[in-house]
Enzyme design. Sequence first.
Site, PDB file in Angstrom:
ATOM      1  N   ASP A 103      27.318  38.422   7.083  1.00  0.00           N
ATOM      2  CA  ASP A 103      26.055  38.753   7.324  1.00  0.00           C
ATOM      3  C   ASP A 103      25.295  37.476   7.482  1.00  0.00           C
ATOM      4  OD1 ASP A 103      23.480  40.208   6.553  1.00  0.00           O
ATOM      5  OD2 ASP A 103      23.555  39.172   4.759  1.00  0.00           O
ATOM      6  N   ASP A 154      21.300  36.632   6.677  1.00  0.00           N
ATOM      7  CA  ASP A 154      20.171  36.344   5.786  1.00  0.00           C
ATOM      8  C   ASP A 154      20.683  36.349   4.322  1.00  0.00           C
ATOM      9  OD1 ASP A 154      18.354  36.118   7.795  1.00  0.00           O
ATOM     10  OD2 ASP A 154      18.002  38.266   7.783  1.00  0.00           O
TER      11      ASP A 154
END
Length: 218
Positions: free
Chosen positions: A8, A10
Site C-alpha cells: 500500500d 499512504d
Amino acid sequence: MCKAFIFDLDGVITDTAELHFQAWLRMANEEGYYFDRKINEQLRGVSRRTSLSIILAGTKLSEIQTTVLMARKNKYYLEQLESLSEKDILPGIRSLLLELNARGIKVAVASASKNARYVLYQLGLIPLFDAICDGWSVVRSKPEPDIFIYAAGQLRVNTCDCIVMEDAEAGIHAARAAGMQVVGIGPSARVGQADWHFNDTATFDLTTVLENAEPNMM
Ligand code: G6P
Ligand code: MG
C-alpha cells in the site's frame, strides 16, 4: 512461498494521511461540513469518492457538485505534494525495497490513490518497483480485492504467492479477499487481524515474515 511483495502507499511507504487530512479539512471548512481527525481515520485506504461521502455524512449532492468538491480537495492535496521528497519515505522502506530487489522478490504498489505515481515520483522510488497499480487501475476500490489481484497479474505471479503490506482495515480485508497474506502496520486496534503485525515500518522484520510465509500449495 513469497514471490512478490505488494505495498500500500499512504501510511506504508510515506505518511500522506496528514496531507489528505489538511486538504479535506480546508474543503470541508469552506463548505461548512464538520470534519475532524477521528472522522479522518475512516478515510484511511478508501477512495476519494467514498471519502467525500463519509465527510458529507448523508448529505446528497449532484454528480457535478460531487466532482467539483473532489477536484477542489485534490487541488489542495497536489499543492501539498509539491514539497514531498525522499525525506518523507517512512523508516526502513527504501532498504526493504532494495533487499527485496536483491532477493529477486518482485515488488508492486497497490494504492487506491489516483496520485500514487506522482507521490512515488516525488519520493524518487519509481525505479524500485516492478509494477505501479493505482486508483486508475481498477474500478472497485479496497475493501474489494481487485487492486491486489490486478497487481499480481501485472507481476505475473499467483495471488497465493504475494504478501501485502497495509496500514488500513479496508486494505487488509482486500488483501485477504484476494487470497494473500498480510502484514499490518500500525496500532493493533486497526490492523491486528493481519497475519503479522508491526507497530511501524521501522520495526518491520523481513526475515520473520519470510520464514513464516505459507508454502506454495499450487
Ligand atoms: C489512499 C488513501 C486515502 C485516499 C485514497 C484516494 O487509499 O489512504 O485516504 O482517499 O488513497 O487518494 P487520491 O489521491 O486518489 O485522492
Ligand atoms: Mg494506506
